[in-house]
Write a protein that holds these residues in place. Structure first.
Motif, PDB file in Angstrom:
ATOM      1  N   ALA A  77       0.890  -1.631  -0.480  1.00  0.00           N
ATOM      2  CA  ALA A  77       0.047  -0.055  -0.202  1.00  0.00           C
ATOM      3  C   ALA A  77       1.085   1.200  -0.195  1.00  0.00           C
ATOM      4  O   ALA A  77       0.606   2.068  -0.230  1.00  0.00           O
ATOM      5  N   THR A  78       1.839   1.235   0.621  1.00  0.00           N
ATOM      6  CA  THR A  78       3.170   2.525   0.604  1.00  0.00           C
ATOM      7  C   THR A  78       3.366   2.150  -0.649  1.00  0.00           C
ATOM      8  O   THR A  78       3.610   3.649  -1.025  1.00  0.00           O
ATOM      9  N   THR A  85       6.812   4.706 -11.444  1.00  0.00           N
ATOM     10  CA  THR A  85       6.516   5.011 -12.750  1.00  0.00           C
ATOM     11  C   THR A  85       7.937   5.080 -12.630  1.00  0.00           C
ATOM     12  O   THR A  85       8.913   4.415 -13.084  1.00  0.00           O
ATOM     13  N   TRP A  86       7.888   4.614 -15.241  1.00  0.00           N
ATOM     14  CA  TRP A  86       9.021   4.856 -15.707  1.00  0.00           C
ATOM     15  C   TRP A  86       8.957   4.775 -17.415  1.00  0.00           C
ATOM     16  O   TRP A  86       9.473   4.707 -17.634  1.00  0.00           O
ATOM     17  N   MET A 322       2.380   3.464 -11.768  1.00  0.00           N
ATOM     18  CA  MET A 322       1.471   2.294 -11.731  1.00  0.00           C
ATOM     19  C   MET A 322       1.196   2.029 -10.299  1.00  0.00           C
ATOM     20  O   MET A 322       0.970   0.678  -9.901  1.00  0.00           O
ATOM     21  N   GLY A 323       0.933   2.810  -9.699  1.00  0.00           N
ATOM     22  CA  GLY A 323       0.716   2.539  -8.608  1.00  0.00           C
ATOM     23  C   GLY A 323      -0.844   1.944  -8.277  1.00  0.00           C
ATOM     24  O   GLY A 323      -1.145   1.066  -7.254  1.00  0.00           O
ATOM     25  N   PRO A 324      -2.113   2.096  -9.338  1.00  0.00           N
ATOM     26  CA  PRO A 324      -3.132   1.725  -9.097  1.00  0.00           C
ATOM     27  C   PRO A 324      -2.614   0.133  -9.295  1.00  0.00           C
ATOM     28  O   PRO A 324      -3.878  -0.739  -9.039  1.00  0.00           O
ATOM     29  N   TYR A 325      -2.614   0.232 -10.124  1.00  0.00           N
ATOM     30  CA  TYR A 325      -2.519  -1.646 -10.316  1.00  0.00           C
ATOM     31  C   TYR A 325      -1.792  -2.400  -9.057  1.00  0.00           C
ATOM     32  O   TYR A 325      -1.931  -3.546  -8.740  1.00  0.00           O
ATOM     33  N   LEU A 326      -0.227  -1.677  -7.783  1.00  0.00           N
ATOM     34  CA  LEU A 326       0.253  -2.385  -7.425  1.00  0.00           C
ATOM     35  C   LEU A 326      -1.649  -2.816  -6.009  1.00  0.00           C
ATOM     36  O   LEU A 326      -1.030  -3.556  -5.286  1.00  0.00           O
ATOM     37  N   LEU A 329      -2.714  -6.040  -6.162  1.00  0.00           N
ATOM     38  CA  LEU A 329      -2.285  -7.168  -5.021  1.00  0.00           C
ATOM     39  C   LEU A 329      -2.730  -7.492  -3.641  1.00  0.00           C
ATOM     40  O   LEU A 329      -2.922  -8.201  -3.215  1.00  0.00           O
ATOM     41  N   LEU A 330      -3.354  -6.142  -3.171  1.00  0.00           N
ATOM     42  CA  LEU A 330      -4.266  -6.504  -2.161  1.00  0.00           C
ATOM     43  C   LEU A 330      -5.588  -6.874  -1.727  1.00  0.00           C
ATOM     44  O   LEU A 330      -5.886  -7.446  -0.347  1.00  0.00           O
ATOM     45  N   LEU A 331      -5.686  -7.040  -2.875  1.00  0.00           N
ATOM     46  CA  LEU A 331      -6.922  -7.435  -2.656  1.00  0.00           C
ATOM     47  C   LEU A 331      -7.452  -9.450  -2.492  1.00  0.00           C
ATOM     48  O   LEU A 331      -8.181  -9.456  -1.137  1.00  0.00           O
TER      49      LEU A 331
END
Length: 631
Positions: A77-78, A85-86, A322-326, A329-331
């Motif tokens: 989450a952090t 991003t890249w 790219m944060g929203p894609y991480l 992984l919290l699902l």
């Protein structure tokens, strides 16, 4: 490997301050470890190797929360909040003018009948659609067979090209054969002579021989311009039907059957940084070729099918987050927190995107896409009006309005962008509105911040040229108006003088007639008595003759006045023309008029004569090389 290194070099966080949120996690972990260590009072009394054998561990069998899952979820989450991003996003920057050349194959194989009525007719229709689809910049036209010829130089007048294209056919080409390399070279020279650093060549052809691939590849490697290909014909092929109905045969008497080889054409389009499209019944092939990125072929290294990313030189300062894609992984961690409801959460996550009620489609899109994402989707679908309404970003909104040719509102949107890209687009929009001095000021501001901006330099040079041309036309118009006023004034003065001269002539003629009558009366009174009797007999006859003579004199006077008036007008017009033109110019004008009267009003004939003259000049300068094939 190089792409991977570039990706790691561009990796960064958009909001790196959120990484401080890991510090409380470390402190919390240390605190929990300390509490776990001090969970029994005997630990401070007994030795560690004795404690586990003496003290009962029955209380440790109770279920303990998996703290490592909390730690992992906290870190994910952090990182998502920090915005990793890249990849940079392209900015909507458009060139004011871009050079484009339509290169048409006019070999005899274009008369093949595998598509109805034949390849040539369909290619001409597609070329007209292509010219109409190109809405910006200047467009030229080149045709080739055994040699290449410029049919029309670069011009923003698309109607001129659409009027010339129907006249093109293999029969008017001076040299039979197929030399696409000469055609491509002529198109490149046309763009280079117009000082276009970037441009695009649209090649309409039915194929190329394998022996010609090497020369074409060398030209593309040394050219900065992009090549897109529209393929005409089928892989099965068909005979070539001549105008007299006969089928074209080779030297052995066999019927020639030209076939389309799309592999070689795709390779050339890929090498030229453009697109390849087979001919379609609708306009989708033309739209696919025209709707390309504004990047040059050096920046667009390969087409969209190759999967390589374009160079980032012309990209803006916006990055793909790219944060929203991480967060995906919290699902599993969220599902685990429900425990017994794990299956229901998974099914809900799978079925929820399928349910899209039409009544609340706009609200539903707002839940899953931002306004800019919705606008970008409409923009890619070329629905620019809807895209302009959706975009919140003024740069993208102005770009949609610009593509929709709503330059007034596009300028208002670009004025809200305080960046180099915004000023560059402001300059282009001002130029489209005809406000050339204001556009030059904006280009100067862009170059003051980015002296190496080649697009701004090229567009500024074009605007300066247009401004000089406009000022020159205004000056010529002013001089012409002044000249017309002077001519009108001279014409009025000449008319007044002519009227005064005619009035004096009329008075002089009446006076002469009166003197003549008085003289005749005095002579008749001085005659003898015998003559008086004779004169009395002849009075009536003399009177009738005088009346007839007077009538004839009046008619002659009117005729002389009319002839004098026409002669003065012709003399005056001739004098004015002689004042404007010298003897050499008058002779040249007369010769030119005679030549024009002899030229037939047939565009195909004119093009044929033009190309024949060019072919003869080239033949005198350098003999032609060996042709690969004559069809």
């Amino acid at each position: 490997m190089n792409d991977l290194l570039i990706t790691f070099a561009d990796f960064h966080f958009l909001r790196p301050l959120f990484l401080w949120a890991i510090l409380p996690l470390i402190l919390l972990g240390a605190l929990l470890a300390y509490i776990n260590k001090q969970q029994s009072g005997w630990q401070s009394v007994l030795a560690g190797h004795l404690y586990k054998h003496i003290i009962s561990q029955s209380h440790a069998k109770k279920v303990r929360q998996p703290l490592w899952l909390l730690t992992l979820g906290w870190i994910i989450a952090t990182l998502a909040l920090a915005g990793p991003t890249w990849e940079r996003l392209p900015q909507p920057v458009y060139q004011l003018h871009s050079g484009k050349v339509v290169l048409m194959d006019m070999t005899m194989s274009m008369r093949a009948t595998d598509i109805k009525p034949n390849r040539l007719a369909r290619a001409r229709y597609k070329a007209i659609d292509l010219v109409k689809q190109i809405s910006e910049g200047e467009t030229g036209l080149v045709a080739y067979a055994g040699d290449a010829f410029t049919i029309s130089p670069l011009s923003s007048d698309g109607q001129n090209l659409t009027a010339l294209i129907p006249s093109l056919s293999p029969d008017i080409m001076p040299i039979a054969g197929s030399e696409p390399a000469l055609g491509l070279k002529a198109a490149i020279e046309l763009l280079q002579n117009a000082n276009y650093p970037q441009g695009e060549i649209f090649w309409i052809t039915d194929g190329i021989d394998n022996q010609q691939m090497k020369e074409m590849s060398e030209l593309l490697n040394s050219s900065p311009y992009r090549l897109s290909i529209l393929a005409v014909g089928t892989e099965e092929g068909a005979p070539i039907q001549m105008q007299n109905g006969e089928l074209l045969k080779d030297n052995n008497g066999s019927i020639i059957l030209p076939k389309l080889n799309p592999t070689s054409l795709k390779s050339l389009a890929r090498q030229g940084g453009g697109r390849y499209a087979p001919m379609q019944a609708d306009n989708s092939d033309i739209e696919y070729l025209v709707d390309q990125s504004t990047l040059s072929r050096d920046e667009q290294q390969t087409d969209e099918d190759s999967g390589n990313k374009p160079a980032n030189d012309n990209f803006g300062d916006k990055w793909q987050e790219m944060g929203p894609y991480l967060l995906l992984l919290l699902l599993p961690f969220a599902a685990y927190s429900f425990r017994r409801g794990l299956l229901g959460v998974v099914l809900l996550g799978l079925l929820l995107p399928i349910y899209t009620p039409e009544a609340s489609a706009g609200l539903w899109q707002d839940m899953w896409q931002t306004k800019d994402q919705q606008g970008l989707k409409a923009f890619n679908e070329q629905n620019f009006d809807e895209a302009a309404q959706k975009f919140d970003d003024p740069l993208w909104q102005g770009s949609a309005l610009y593509k929709n040719q709503d330059y007034e509102n596009a300028l208002k949107a670009f004025n809200k962008v305080d960046s180099t890209e915004g000023r560059y687009n402001q300059a282009n929009t001002l130029a489209q509105l005809g406000k050339l001095p204001e556009a030059l000021k904006k280009y100067d501001e862009v170059l003051a911040q980015q002296p190496d901006n080649e697009d701004a330099k090229a567009n500024k040079a074009i605007v300066e040229k247009l401004l000089e041309q406009q000022q020159s036309e205004d000056q010529q118009k002013s001089d012409q108006d002044q000249k017309n006023n002077d001519q009108d004034q001279q014409q009025d003065e000449s008319d007044e003088q002519q009227q005064d001269q005619q009035s004096d002539d009329s008075q002089q003629q009446n006076s002469d007639q009166q003197d003549q009558q008085d003289q005749q009366q005095s002579d008749s009174q001085g005659d003898d008595a015998e003559q008086q009797e004779q004169n009395q007999k002849n009075d009536e006859q003399q009177k009738s003759e005088e009346e007839q003579q007077q009538e004839s004199q009046e008619q002659e006077s009117q005729a002389e006045e009319s002839d004098a008036k026409e002669g003065d007008q012709e003399q005056q017009a001739q004098q004015m023309q002689e004042q404007e033109l010298s003897d050499e110019e008058k002779e040249q004008m007369q010769r030119m008029q005679n030549l024009l009267n002899r030229v037939p009003d047939d565009p195909a004939f004119l093009l044929k004569r033009k190309m024949q003259i060019e072919a003869q000049q080239r033949k005198r300068e350098s003999p032609p090389g060996n042709l690969q094939r004559n069809w």
